[in-house]
Design a protein around this motif. Sequence first.
Motif, PDB file in Angstrom:
ATOM      1  N   PHE A  16     -25.307  43.488  28.599  1.00  0.00           N
ATOM      2  CA  PHE A  16     -24.485  42.469  29.259  1.00  0.00           C
ATOM      3  C   PHE A  16     -23.346  42.020  28.341  1.00  0.00           C
ATOM      4  CE2 PHE A  16     -23.415  38.383  31.126  1.00  0.00           C
ATOM      5  CZ  PHE A  16     -23.493  38.662  32.477  1.00  0.00           C
ATOM      6  N   PRO A  17     -22.084  42.132  28.794  1.00  0.00           N
ATOM      7  CA  PRO A  17     -20.955  41.762  27.932  1.00  0.00           C
ATOM      8  C   PRO A  17     -20.915  40.262  27.639  1.00  0.00           C
ATOM      9  CG  PRO A  17     -20.199  42.413  30.115  1.00  0.00           C
ATOM     10  CD  PRO A  17     -21.669  42.625  30.092  1.00  0.00           C
ATOM     11  N   TYR A  18     -20.589  39.933  26.435  1.00  0.00           N
ATOM     12  CA  TYR A  18     -20.458  38.558  25.951  1.00  0.00           C
ATOM     13  C   TYR A  18     -21.782  37.787  25.966  1.00  0.00           C
ATOM     14  CZ  TYR A  18     -15.464  39.351  26.017  1.00  0.00           C
ATOM     15  OH  TYR A  18     -14.218  39.860  25.778  1.00  0.00           O
ATOM     16  N   ALA A  28     -15.473  25.065  22.759  1.00  0.00           N
ATOM     17  CA  ALA A  28     -15.862  26.475  22.751  1.00  0.00           C
ATOM     18  C   ALA A  28     -16.275  26.893  24.168  1.00  0.00           C
ATOM     19  CB  ALA A  28     -17.021  26.703  21.793  1.00  0.00           C
ATOM     20  N   PRO A  29     -15.867  28.077  24.588  1.00  0.00           N
ATOM     21  CA  PRO A  29     -16.255  28.541  25.927  1.00  0.00           C
ATOM     22  C   PRO A  29     -17.690  29.074  25.945  1.00  0.00           C
ATOM     23  CG  PRO A  29     -14.996  30.232  24.834  1.00  0.00           C
ATOM     24  CD  PRO A  29     -15.030  29.041  23.894  1.00  0.00           C
ATOM     25  N   ILE A  30     -18.262  29.116  27.127  1.00  0.00           N
ATOM     26  CA  ILE A  30     -19.547  29.792  27.329  1.00  0.00           C
ATOM     27  C   ILE A  30     -19.196  31.091  28.044  1.00  0.00           C
ATOM     28  CG2 ILE A  30     -21.868  29.624  28.297  1.00  0.00           C
ATOM     29  CD1 ILE A  30     -21.482  26.557  28.271  1.00  0.00           C
ATOM     30  N   SER A  31     -18.804  32.077  27.256  1.00  0.00           N
ATOM     31  CA  SER A  31     -18.232  33.313  27.795  1.00  0.00           C
ATOM     32  C   SER A  31     -19.220  34.114  28.636  1.00  0.00           C
ATOM     33  CB  SER A  31     -17.684  34.171  26.665  1.00  0.00           C
ATOM     34  OG  SER A  31     -16.681  33.453  25.968  1.00  0.00           O
ATOM     35  N   ALA A  32     -20.492  34.106  28.289  1.00  0.00           N
ATOM     36  CA  ALA A  32     -21.487  34.840  29.074  1.00  0.00           C
ATOM     37  C   ALA A  32     -21.562  34.286  30.491  1.00  0.00           C
ATOM     38  CB  ALA A  32     -22.849  34.773  28.401  1.00  0.00           C
ATOM     39  N   LYS A  33     -21.483  32.990  30.613  1.00  0.00           N
ATOM     40  CA  LYS A  33     -21.512  32.363  31.939  1.00  0.00           C
ATOM     41  C   LYS A  33     -20.250  32.710  32.720  1.00  0.00           C
ATOM     42  CE  LYS A  33     -22.219  27.937  34.169  1.00  0.00           C
ATOM     43  NZ  LYS A  33     -22.536  26.532  33.964  1.00  0.00           N
ATOM     44  N   LEU A  34     -19.122  32.750  32.022  1.00  0.00           N
ATOM     45  CA  LEU A  34     -17.870  33.145  32.660  1.00  0.00           C
ATOM     46  C   LEU A  34     -17.976  34.570  33.207  1.00  0.00           C
ATOM     47  CD1 LEU A  34     -14.866  32.760  33.350  1.00  0.00           C
ATOM     48  CD2 LEU A  34     -14.349  33.523  31.020  1.00  0.00           C
ATOM     49  N   VAL A  35     -18.529  35.492  32.419  1.00  0.00           N
ATOM     50  CA  VAL A  35     -18.696  36.875  32.867  1.00  0.00           C
ATOM     51  C   VAL A  35     -19.614  36.929  34.090  1.00  0.00           C
ATOM     52  CG1 VAL A  35     -19.643  39.142  32.251  1.00  0.00           C
ATOM     53  CG2 VAL A  35     -18.188  37.911  30.633  1.00  0.00           C
ATOM     54  N   SER A  44     -21.895  49.873  31.328  1.00  0.00           N
ATOM     55  CA  SER A  44     -22.409  49.103  30.200  1.00  0.00           C
ATOM     56  C   SER A  44     -21.323  48.205  29.609  1.00  0.00           C
ATOM     57  CB  SER A  44     -22.936  50.049  29.123  1.00  0.00           C
ATOM     58  OG  SER A  44     -23.589  49.310  28.123  1.00  0.00           O
ATOM     59  N   GLY A  45     -21.746  47.155  28.958  1.00  0.00           N
ATOM     60  CA  GLY A  45     -20.824  46.232  28.307  1.00  0.00           C
ATOM     61  C   GLY A  45     -20.703  46.527  26.829  1.00  0.00           C
ATOM     62  N   CYS A  46     -20.642  47.801  26.473  1.00  0.00           N
ATOM     63  CA  CYS A  46     -20.489  48.164  25.070  1.00  0.00           C
ATOM     64  C   CYS A  46     -19.217  48.984  24.904  1.00  0.00           C
ATOM     65  CB  CYS A  46     -21.702  48.932  24.564  1.00  0.00           C
ATOM     66  SG  CYS A  46     -22.000  50.457  25.454  1.00  0.00           S
ATOM     67  N   GLY A  47     -18.876  49.293  23.694  1.00  0.00           N
ATOM     68  CA  GLY A  47     -17.653  50.059  23.450  1.00  0.00           C
ATOM     69  C   GLY A  47     -16.425  49.205  23.686  1.00  0.00           C
ATOM     70  N   GLU A  48     -15.546  49.684  24.525  1.00  0.00           N
ATOM     71  CA  GLU A  48     -14.333  48.923  24.890  1.00  0.00           C
ATOM     72  C   GLU A  48     -14.740  47.862  25.917  1.00  0.00           C
ATOM     73  OE1 GLU A  48     -11.277  49.294  23.586  1.00  0.00           O
ATOM     74  OE2 GLU A  48     -12.045  50.848  22.248  1.00  0.00           O
TER      75      GLU A  48
END
Length: 161
Positions: free
Chosen positions: A92-94, A105-112, A58-62
Amino acid sequence: MPNIKIFSGSSHRELSHKIADRLGMELGKVVTKKFSNQETCVEIGESVRGEDVYIVQSGCGEINDNLMELLIMINACKIASASRVTAVIPCFPYARQDKKDKSRAPISAKLVANMLSVSGADHIITMDLHASQIQVRRGGRTLGSGMLEKHIKVPCKKANV
Protein backbone atom coordinates in the motif's frame (compact mmCIF):
# COMPACT_ATOMS: atom_id res chain seq x y z
CA MET A 1 -23.40 -13.05 -11.68
CA PRO A 2 -20.69 -10.90 -13.30
CA ASN A 3 -17.64 -12.40 -14.95
CA ILE A 4 -14.19 -11.65 -13.57
CA LYS A 5 -11.51 -9.72 -15.45
CA ILE A 6 -7.97 -9.17 -14.16
CA PHE A 7 -5.85 -6.27 -15.36
CA SER A 8 -2.24 -5.51 -14.57
CA GLY A 9 -0.68 -2.16 -13.94
CA SER A 10 2.94 -1.71 -14.97
CA SER A 11 4.41 -2.04 -11.46
CA HIS A 12 4.49 -5.83 -11.19
CA ARG A 13 3.35 -7.66 -14.31
CA GLU A 14 4.99 -10.91 -13.20
CA LEU A 15 2.80 -11.06 -10.07
CA SER A 16 -0.28 -10.30 -12.17
CA HIS A 17 0.56 -13.14 -14.55
CA LYS A 18 1.04 -15.53 -11.62
CA ILE A 19 -2.35 -14.55 -10.17
CA ALA A 20 -4.09 -14.98 -13.53
CA ASP A 21 -2.34 -18.33 -14.14
CA ARG A 22 -3.34 -19.57 -10.68
CA LEU A 23 -6.97 -18.68 -11.44
CA GLY A 24 -6.79 -20.22 -14.93
CA MET A 25 -7.45 -16.86 -16.57
CA GLU A 26 -5.72 -14.48 -18.94
CA LEU A 27 -4.92 -10.87 -18.11
CA GLY A 28 -7.18 -8.24 -19.63
CA LYS A 29 -5.87 -6.02 -22.38
CA VAL A 30 -4.61 -2.65 -21.18
CA VAL A 31 -2.20 -0.17 -22.73
CA THR A 32 -0.33 2.35 -20.61
CA LYS A 33 1.87 5.06 -22.03
CA LYS A 34 3.36 8.40 -21.13
CA PHE A 35 2.79 11.63 -22.98
CA SER A 36 5.79 13.89 -23.65
CA ASN A 37 4.97 15.89 -20.49
CA GLN A 38 5.07 12.60 -18.47
CA GLU A 39 1.29 12.39 -17.96
CA THR A 40 0.05 8.81 -17.73
CA CYS A 41 -2.40 7.55 -20.33
CA VAL A 42 -4.33 4.30 -19.84
CA GLU A 43 -6.54 2.55 -22.39
CA ILE A 44 -8.59 -0.48 -21.36
CA GLY A 45 -8.54 -2.68 -24.47
CA GLU A 46 -11.73 -4.69 -23.91
CA SER A 47 -15.25 -4.31 -22.61
CA VAL A 48 -15.70 -4.39 -18.83
CA ARG A 49 -19.43 -3.58 -18.82
CA GLY A 50 -21.09 -5.51 -16.00
CA GLU A 51 -17.84 -7.28 -15.11
CA ASP A 52 -16.15 -7.75 -11.74
CA VAL A 53 -12.74 -6.14 -12.38
CA TYR A 54 -9.53 -6.71 -10.42
CA ILE A 55 -6.59 -4.39 -11.02
CA VAL A 56 -3.20 -5.53 -9.71
CA GLN A 57 -0.80 -2.66 -9.06
CA SER A 58 1.81 -2.43 -6.33
CA GLY A 59 2.79 0.73 -4.49
CA CYS A 60 6.51 0.13 -4.85
CA GLY A 61 9.13 1.39 -7.26
CA GLU A 62 7.94 4.57 -8.93
CA ILE A 63 5.27 5.06 -6.27
CA ASN A 64 3.64 8.24 -7.55
CA ASP A 65 3.52 7.07 -11.18
CA ASN A 66 2.17 3.66 -10.17
CA LEU A 67 -0.46 5.20 -7.91
CA MET A 68 -1.63 7.61 -10.62
CA GLU A 69 -1.78 4.76 -13.14
CA LEU A 70 -3.90 2.73 -10.72
CA LEU A 71 -6.29 5.63 -10.08
CA ILE A 72 -6.73 6.19 -13.81
CA MET A 73 -7.30 2.47 -14.45
CA ILE A 74 -9.94 2.29 -11.70
CA ASN A 75 -11.71 5.34 -13.05
CA ALA A 76 -11.56 4.07 -16.65
CA CYS A 77 -13.19 0.79 -15.60
CA LYS A 78 -15.90 2.56 -13.60
CA ILE A 79 -16.67 4.92 -16.48
CA ALA A 80 -16.85 1.87 -18.77
CA SER A 81 -19.63 0.46 -16.51
CA ALA A 82 -17.73 -2.25 -14.63
CA SER A 83 -19.99 -3.83 -12.01
CA ARG A 84 -17.29 -3.73 -9.32
CA VAL A 85 -13.67 -2.66 -9.29
CA THR A 86 -11.22 -4.16 -6.81
CA ALA A 87 -7.73 -2.74 -6.44
CA VAL A 88 -5.18 -5.42 -5.51
CA ILE A 89 -2.29 -3.50 -3.94
CA PRO A 90 0.33 -5.81 -2.39
CA CYS A 91 2.31 -2.87 -0.99
CA PHE A 92 0.00 0.00 0.00
CA PRO A 93 1.54 3.35 -1.06
CA TYR A 94 2.32 5.85 1.69
CA ALA A 95 1.40 3.29 4.37
CA ARG A 96 4.16 4.59 6.67
CA GLN A 97 2.52 8.02 6.71
CA ASP A 98 -0.49 6.76 8.63
CA LYS A 99 -0.70 9.22 11.49
CA LYS A 100 -0.13 12.85 12.27
CA ASP A 101 3.24 12.91 14.00
CA LYS A 102 3.69 16.69 14.09
CA SER A 103 1.53 19.74 13.57
CA ARG A 104 0.63 20.54 9.97
CA ALA A 105 1.76 17.05 8.87
CA PRO A 106 -0.51 15.21 6.42
CA ILE A 107 -1.89 11.72 6.92
CA SER A 108 -0.87 10.60 3.45
CA ALA A 109 -2.03 6.98 3.78
CA LYS A 110 -5.55 8.19 4.49
CA LEU A 111 -5.35 10.55 1.53
CA VAL A 112 -4.36 7.63 -0.74
CA ALA A 113 -7.23 5.50 0.61
CA ASN A 114 -9.66 8.35 -0.03
CA MET A 115 -8.32 8.85 -3.58
CA LEU A 116 -8.82 5.14 -4.31
CA SER A 117 -12.37 5.36 -3.05
CA VAL A 118 -13.17 8.53 -5.00
CA SER A 119 -11.67 7.12 -8.21
CA GLY A 120 -14.24 4.31 -8.00
CA ALA A 121 -12.65 1.38 -6.15
CA ASP A 122 -15.34 -0.73 -4.52
CA HIS A 123 -12.88 -3.00 -2.73
CA ILE A 124 -9.21 -2.89 -1.86
CA ILE A 125 -7.04 -5.93 -1.18
CA THR A 126 -3.65 -5.18 0.37
CA MET A 127 -0.99 -7.08 2.24
CA ASP A 128 1.34 -4.44 3.62
CA LEU A 129 -0.35 -1.94 5.92
CA HIS A 130 2.07 -0.25 8.28
CA ALA A 131 -0.61 0.08 10.95
CA SER A 132 -4.30 -0.67 11.38
CA GLN A 133 -5.34 2.96 11.66
CA ILE A 134 -5.36 3.60 7.90
CA GLN A 135 -9.01 4.47 7.52
CA VAL A 136 -11.34 5.97 4.97
CA ARG A 137 -14.21 8.27 5.80
CA ARG A 138 -17.28 7.98 3.62
CA GLY A 139 -20.60 9.63 4.34
CA GLY A 140 -19.31 11.06 7.63
CA ARG A 141 -18.43 7.79 9.35
CA THR A 142 -15.12 6.11 10.00
CA LEU A 143 -14.87 2.76 8.33
CA GLY A 144 -13.78 -0.37 10.17
CA SER A 145 -10.56 -1.31 11.90
CA GLY A 146 -7.71 -3.77 11.45
CA MET A 147 -8.49 -5.00 7.93
CA LEU A 148 -5.82 -7.65 7.61
CA GLU A 149 -6.21 -8.85 11.15
CA LYS A 150 -9.67 -10.21 10.30
CA HIS A 151 -10.12 -10.22 6.51
CA ILE A 152 -8.32 -10.75 3.25
CA LYS A 153 -10.89 -8.97 1.08
CA VAL A 154 -13.44 -6.54 2.46
CA PRO A 155 -15.74 -3.90 0.99
CA CYS A 156 -14.15 -0.46 0.96
CA LYS A 157 -17.37 0.97 2.36
CA LYS A 158 -17.22 -1.21 5.49
CA ALA A 159 -13.57 -1.61 6.40
CA ASN A 160 -10.15 -0.08 6.62
CA VAL A 161 -8.10 0.06 3.49
